[in-house]
Scaffold this motif. Sequence first.
Motif, PDB file in Angstrom:
ATOM      1  N   PHE A 195      -2.783  60.389  48.960  1.00 18.15           N
ATOM      2  CA  PHE A 195      -4.122  59.915  49.307  1.00 18.15           C
ATOM      3  C   PHE A 195      -4.023  58.478  49.819  1.00 18.15           C
ATOM      4  O   PHE A 195      -3.530  57.585  49.124  1.00 18.15           O
ATOM      5  N   ARG A 196      -4.487  58.274  51.052  1.00 17.46           N
ATOM      6  CA  ARG A 196      -4.537  56.951  51.669  1.00 17.46           C
ATOM      7  C   ARG A 196      -5.995  56.513  51.798  1.00 17.46           C
ATOM      8  O   ARG A 196      -6.868  57.339  52.065  1.00 17.46           O
ATOM      9  N   LYS A 197      -6.230  55.215  51.677  1.00 15.67           N
ATOM     10  CA  LYS A 197      -7.597  54.704  51.795  1.00 15.67           C
ATOM     11  C   LYS A 197      -7.570  53.401  52.589  1.00 15.67           C
ATOM     12  O   LYS A 197      -6.686  52.565  52.416  1.00 15.67           O
TER      13      LYS A 197
ATOM     14  N   TYR B 220       2.924  53.108  39.588  1.00 14.27           N
ATOM     15  CA  TYR B 220       4.369  53.031  39.807  1.00 14.27           C
ATOM     16  C   TYR B 220       4.657  52.792  41.285  1.00 14.27           C
ATOM     17  O   TYR B 220       3.887  53.210  42.153  1.00 14.27           O
ATOM     18  N   SER B 221       5.801  52.140  41.531  1.00 11.41           N
ATOM     19  CA  SER B 221       6.317  51.965  42.898  1.00 11.41           C
ATOM     20  C   SER B 221       7.583  52.800  43.023  1.00 11.41           C
ATOM     21  O   SER B 221       8.508  52.659  42.221  1.00 11.41           O
TER      22      SER B 221
ATOM     23  N   TRP C 274       5.978  54.248  48.152  1.00 13.66           N
ATOM     24  CA  TRP C 274       4.768  54.235  47.322  1.00 13.66           C
ATOM     25  C   TRP C 274       4.776  52.940  46.527  1.00 13.66           C
ATOM     26  O   TRP C 274       5.664  52.710  45.706  1.00 13.66           O
ATOM     27  N   ASP C 275       3.791  52.085  46.753  1.00  9.61           N
ATOM     28  CA  ASP C 275       3.733  50.773  46.125  1.00  9.61           C
ATOM     29  C   ASP C 275       2.515  50.698  45.209  1.00  9.61           C
ATOM     30  O   ASP C 275       1.371  50.752  45.673  1.00  9.61           O
ATOM     31  N   ASN C 276       2.789  50.602  43.883  1.00 12.47           N
ATOM     32  CA  ASN C 276       1.718  50.539  42.879  1.00 12.47           C
ATOM     33  C   ASN C 276       0.711  51.682  43.070  1.00 12.47           C
ATOM     34  O   ASN C 276      -0.484  51.455  43.255  1.00 12.47           O
ATOM     35  N   VAL C 277       1.225  52.880  43.004  1.00 14.41           N
ATOM     36  CA  VAL C 277       0.417  54.069  43.257  1.00 14.41           C
ATOM     37  C   VAL C 277       0.041  54.722  41.926  1.00 14.41           C
ATOM     38  O   VAL C 277       0.865  54.849  41.023  1.00 14.41           O
TER      39      VAL C 277
ATOM     40  N   THR D 129      -4.953  49.541  59.376  1.00 14.41           N
ATOM     41  CA  THR D 129      -3.940  49.965  58.419  1.00 14.41           C
ATOM     42  C   THR D 129      -4.611  50.518  57.172  1.00 14.41           C
ATOM     43  O   THR D 129      -5.814  50.351  56.956  1.00 14.41           O
ATOM     44  N   SER D 130      -3.812  51.187  56.354  1.00 18.11           N
ATOM     45  CA  SER D 130      -4.296  51.733  55.089  1.00 18.11           C
ATOM     46  C   SER D 130      -3.162  51.649  54.074  1.00 18.11           C
ATOM     47  O   SER D 130      -2.026  51.325  54.411  1.00 18.11           O
ATOM     48  N   ARG D 131      -3.468  51.943  52.847  1.00 11.24           N
ATOM     49  CA  ARG D 131      -2.444  51.949  51.807  1.00 11.24           C
ATOM     50  C   ARG D 131      -2.597  53.204  50.953  1.00 11.24           C
ATOM     51  O   ARG D 131      -3.693  53.745  50.806  1.00 11.24           O
ATOM     52  N   ILE D 132      -1.463  53.635  50.402  1.00 12.11           N
ATOM     53  CA  ILE D 132      -1.471  54.780  49.484  1.00 12.11           C
ATOM     54  C   ILE D 132      -1.923  54.279  48.128  1.00 12.11           C
ATOM     55  O   ILE D 132      -1.291  53.405  47.526  1.00 12.11           O
ATOM     56  N   ASP D 133      -3.047  54.801  47.633  1.00 15.73           N
ATOM     57  CA  ASP D 133      -3.537  54.341  46.343  1.00 15.73           C
ATOM     58  C   ASP D 133      -3.312  55.363  45.228  1.00 15.73           C
ATOM     59  O   ASP D 133      -3.290  55.000  44.051  1.00 15.73           O
TER      60      ASP D 133
END
Length: 562
Positions: free
Chosen positions: A40-42, A374-375, A274-277, A24-28
């Motif tokens: 951008f995902r990392k 922001y989320s 988008w969670d805490n991006v 898995t990855s998250r949008i940062d």
Amino acid sequence: MKTILILATALLSSSFAFSGDTLTSRIDKATVFLSGAQVFRKTNSIPIKKGVNEIVIQDVSPYVNQQQLQATAIGNFLILDVQLQTQYVPPANYEGVVLPQKIQSEMNRLEDSVLYLTFELERINEKLNNLASEKNMIMQSQLVKSGGTSDTLPEFKEIVSFYREKLDDINELIVAWKKIKHQTGVRDLKHKARLQELKTYAQQTKQPNEPAKTRYHVVVTTYSDYSTSGKIEVNYFINNAGWIPAYDLRANSTNEPIDITYKARVFQNTGEDWDNVKLTLSTYDRTYSAVKPTAGVWRLDYTVNKPVAVNSSISNQVYYSQNMLSPVQAQSAKKRMLEDESYEDVSYTFVPGQSLSTINQNFSNVEFDVKLPYSIKADGSQKLMVIMNEKVEADFFHYMLPRMNKYGFLQAKIGDWENLSLLPGKANIYFQQTIVGSTMIDPAAMSDTMELTLGKDQGLVATRKKISEEERKVGLSKRIVKEYTFEIEIRNNSRTSVDLTLEDLIPITKNEDIKIKMVEGNGAYLNDTNGMLTWKLKMNAGGKEIIRFTYSIEHEKDKPVS
């Protein structure tokens, strides 16, 4: 048939099975443009095996475009390829949650009761129908209709008494059964209502069936000479996002600069929250072409233009131009047209051809880095955020148009706004912490100075009235001159002096037979185009100013003007 089934099974399994490592990855972070966003995902640090390997990054946006998908290696390994793949997930069925025994028993009892009461109501209706038929049979009896066949009075009384008693018994039974029917119906409604409540509760406690869906994954192919570890960053552009500029313009007094608050309404409907991006807002317009323009070839030649003929005998009056290779051909064409009698009244003009196309492109770009993460939900709703604050110098003055409003209005002029990187958007205007209105900021339509209205100033009051209206004849003609004089009295009831721009209006006309003249303007500047009168005044605190102006209208006496 067996071969076909095996092939179909293989194809189905390949739609959701991947041979590589799944993670898995998250949008940062995301760069949001006016239309669209670069996401951008990392991943976390992952082991990278020696040789060629496939790594599957699960659950990205369904709106990713393969051509705009990129991957970056963070570590000592290479990325050979990046692909977008889909996974079909069939619908999943879930069993309902088992209800408590007490509720299930009550539902069973109520269902039995409702069934019993249904039969009971049917029995009561049959009873009532039978009584109604019996009553109708008695009423239709010949003895009742004829009053009896006996000639003696005692026998007649006996017959009447019999029917009366019989009808009374039937009516009593009908009323009794109707009461029973009513009571039974009330019980039936109560049982049905309670049963519906329990069925609704049971339905809500059941897990709904999950429909089929398609998941979207990014498959990254890596290569390394030895086993190592690292991170993978994937970025892609999505159209279903953007931001809308907005502004707050705040002024606390006429002696302080104006605060401009840049705001943005960011929205996205990309299919992934988008969670805490970390956000960057860009003014770059991706609709502009990034291809360098070319000028092409501009060929110059002689052109003959043939206008519409004055002679009305020409049936097809046309206007056309024709390129000539030389002046000789142009003169020859003119000679041929002159020989045609139909065009004897036509004038001829020869002009060189010229290019009518221009290319204007603007590649400027400003980026705003939002300090806080922001989320933002993927539901299209707008998230309001503050980008930055700026202080700008402004010139304050008051404006009055007494023919429309007796109060003054505080105005502010902002210069050098071109350096503020403004975009088209709505601006709320505040004065002394109170919202006084709104305006639209459009840099493409604004002049060098941006003018704002900061609200009504009731300390500046004007009265306007007509002092005189005179009429006189012009010599011995049938023309008259009407002369109007108006007076404007302005009072400054505030404790500070103000710079005032006062405006009024005199009529204008396009009819040359009507003459409008400014007789006395009391120092006003007259705009001949729109008839606007403008005075620049300095109003002292508690001061008063009286302005008189006179204009005249000359026209035919028998032709009223309006």
